[in-house]
Enzyme design. Structure first.
Site, PDB file in Angstrom:
ATOM      1  N   PHE A 108      -1.876  -0.892  12.303  1.00  0.00           N
ATOM      2  CA  PHE A 108      -2.656  -0.380  11.173  1.00  0.00           C
ATOM      3  C   PHE A 108      -3.006  -1.444  10.115  1.00  0.00           C
ATOM      4  O   PHE A 108      -4.173  -1.566   9.710  1.00  0.00           O
ATOM      5  CB  PHE A 108      -1.920   0.792  10.502  1.00  0.00           C
ATOM      6  N   ASN A 109      -2.016  -2.198   9.610  1.00  0.00           N
ATOM      7  CA  ASN A 109      -2.299  -3.112   8.486  1.00  0.00           C
ATOM      8  C   ASN A 109      -3.359  -4.144   8.854  1.00  0.00           C
ATOM      9  O   ASN A 109      -4.188  -4.520   8.024  1.00  0.00           O
ATOM     10  CB  ASN A 109      -1.021  -3.849   8.039  1.00  0.00           C
ATOM     11  N   ASP A 116       0.871  -1.189   0.000  1.00  0.00           N
ATOM     12  CA  ASP A 116       0.000   0.000   0.000  1.00  0.00           C
ATOM     13  C   ASP A 116       0.909   1.240   0.000  1.00  0.00           C
ATOM     14  O   ASP A 116       0.877   2.058   0.902  1.00  0.00           O
ATOM     15  CB  ASP A 116      -0.965  -0.001   1.199  1.00  0.00           C
ATOM     16  N   ASP A 134       6.757   1.308   2.423  1.00  0.00           N
ATOM     17  CA  ASP A 134       6.584   0.302   1.362  1.00  0.00           C
ATOM     18  C   ASP A 134       7.564   0.587   0.227  1.00  0.00           C
ATOM     19  O   ASP A 134       8.125  -0.338  -0.376  1.00  0.00           O
ATOM     20  CB  ASP A 134       5.165   0.357   0.779  1.00  0.00           C
ATOM     21  N   THR A 184       2.946  -5.944   2.640  1.00  0.00           N
ATOM     22  CA  THR A 184       3.350  -4.864   3.548  1.00  0.00           C
ATOM     23  C   THR A 184       2.221  -3.845   3.748  1.00  0.00           C
ATOM     24  O   THR A 184       2.471  -2.703   4.128  1.00  0.00           O
ATOM     25  CB  THR A 184       4.609  -4.143   3.012  1.00  0.00           C
ATOM     26  N   ASN A 239      -2.438   2.813   3.275  1.00  0.00           N
ATOM     27  CA  ASN A 239      -1.907   4.123   3.630  1.00  0.00           C
ATOM     28  C   ASN A 239      -2.642   5.230   2.883  1.00  0.00           C
ATOM     29  O   ASN A 239      -2.866   6.322   3.413  1.00  0.00           O
ATOM     30  CB  ASN A 239      -0.425   4.221   3.258  1.00  0.00           C
ATOM     31  N   HIS A 253       9.168   0.291   8.640  1.00  0.00           N
ATOM     32  CA  HIS A 253       8.614  -1.044   8.902  1.00  0.00           C
ATOM     33  C   HIS A 253       8.782  -2.054   7.761  1.00  0.00           C
ATOM     34  O   HIS A 253       9.320  -3.142   7.942  1.00  0.00           O
ATOM     35  CB  HIS A 253       7.106  -0.958   9.162  1.00  0.00           C
ATOM     36  N   ASP A 254       8.215  -1.677   6.593  1.00  0.00           N
ATOM     37  CA  ASP A 254       7.991  -2.676   5.545  1.00  0.00           C
ATOM     38  C   ASP A 254       9.281  -3.252   4.969  1.00  0.00           C
ATOM     39  O   ASP A 254       9.333  -4.435   4.595  1.00  0.00           O
ATOM     40  CB  ASP A 254       7.146  -2.057   4.428  1.00  0.00           C
TER      41      ASP A 254
END
Ligand code: BDR
Ligand code: CA
Length: 334
Positions: A184-185, A12, A17, A143, A41, A262-263
């Site tokens: 969130f994801n 996203d 990402d 992700t 996102n 993060h991703d």
């Protein structure tokens, strides 16, 4: 025969990402078969456009397939996402000194608008076709919200036996961001996440906030990227800066003036398993109740869980191993 690792990313895109995608494209050890896009996102037009921006910036011909524009169920339930505060934990966005909203992800990445086009096929069908034709040697790295993967598993459950492994960014053990109990994801599409976790895919690794918040990029990393001086390195330095500003404003980190990417940690883990530490095999289910814990990844830490373990959960990460890898790959691109 190529000995590269075959990978599909589902993103996203999104600032972090973007770093996951470029890490996969730049690594000589990965054959990136394609990127599917999902809303998360940002809405799907932006996440698809941003994905194409990254691919173009790297002069890559990796195909991009647009996936689902909305979650499987979550948005159908009135008020389920009503209290969402945009991961900030506060009702109002904060402004920077130019009066602009501080944000983790702007609509468009700081890269030129794409000239290449997404492929005509829907991302979910492409995933199913590609996995069904494969020899069981494809790693899936989602992700964003797990909508596309959940949909694909519902449409063609046999793909579960064809996926070599799933390494997904999402969930929390003790650390959360979307709500007091959820990341969130997973929060964005809890049903899809539960479908994935109960799909029977042999190896699933969850890279939760507990790990990603230990692998932050710092101002020194940003300066190093800027000093590389290429358009790519400068664009990533800008993303790191934006993220540090946003994390300082909304989620100050233990390591001061730093932000998780993060991703990209999921891709880094595939390349070097030692970037993740303290990995535990657990039973993980997702709360889909619509209540206070909606979207929580419930990790069963008991010695004898009621249901079999289904997921490897990483609770730590090696920050330097991760940042060195990403920065060196960016340096290698001219
Ligand atoms: C996750 O949510 C998104 O904002 C990021 O891209 C990452 O995938 C972190 O909770
Ligand atoms: Ca993401």
């Amino acid at each position: 025969m190529s000995d590269k690792m075959k990978v599909i990313l589902d993103c996203d895109t999104g600032s972090d990402d973007a770093v996951a995608i470029l890490t996969a494209i730049l690594s000589p050890r990965i054959e990136l078969l394609g990127v599917t896009t999902v809303a998360g996102n940002k809405e799907i037009n932006f996440t698809t456009d941003n994905t194409l921006r990254v691919v173009d910036m790297l002069r890559s011909d990796v195909p991009v397939y647009r996936g689902c524009a909305t979650s499987m169920v979550a948005k159908l339930l009135p008020n389920r996402h009503g209290d969402y505060t945009g991961m900030t934990g506060v009702k109002q966005d904060k402004l920077d000194d130019k009066g602009e909203v501080i944000s983790y992800h702007h609509d468009c990445l700081p890269m030129p608008a794409p000239t290449s086009k997404e492929r005509p096929e829907h991302g979910v069908w492409w995933l199913i076709d590609t996995l069904m034709k494969s020899e069981g040697d494809i790693t899936l790295i989602p992700t964003g919200p797990l909508t596309n993967i959940g949909m694909a598993l519902r449409l063609e459950p046999r793909i579960a036996g064809k996926i070599k492994q799933i390494i997904f960014m999402g969930g929390g053990f003790k650390v959360f961001n979307a709500t007091a109990a959820s990341e969130f994801n997973i929060w964005a599409d809890p049903e899809a996440a539960q479908i994935v976790l109960t799909s029977g895919v042999k190896t699933i690794t969850m890279v939760p906030l507990d790990a990603t918040h230990q692998a932050n990029f710092t101002r020194e990393d940003e300066a190093e990227l800027r000093a590389i001086g290429t358009p790519l390195a400068i664009a990533v330095a800008d993303l790191v800066d934006e993220r540090i500003v946003a994390y300082n404003a909304y989620q100050p980190q233990e390591l001061a003036d730093s932000a998780p990417i993060h991703d990209a940690l999921c891709v880094a883990y595939l390349l070097d398993p030692e970037v993740l530490t303290d990995i535990r095999h657990m039973r993980v289910d997702v709360d889909i109740s619509g209540g206070f814990a909606d979207g929580q990844t419930i990790c069963d830490t008991r010695a004898y869980p009621d249901r079999p373990e289904n997921c490897y959960v990483a609770l730590g990460a090696d920050r330097l191993r991760f940042s060195r890898m990403v920065i060196e790959l960016i340096r290698s691109f001219r």
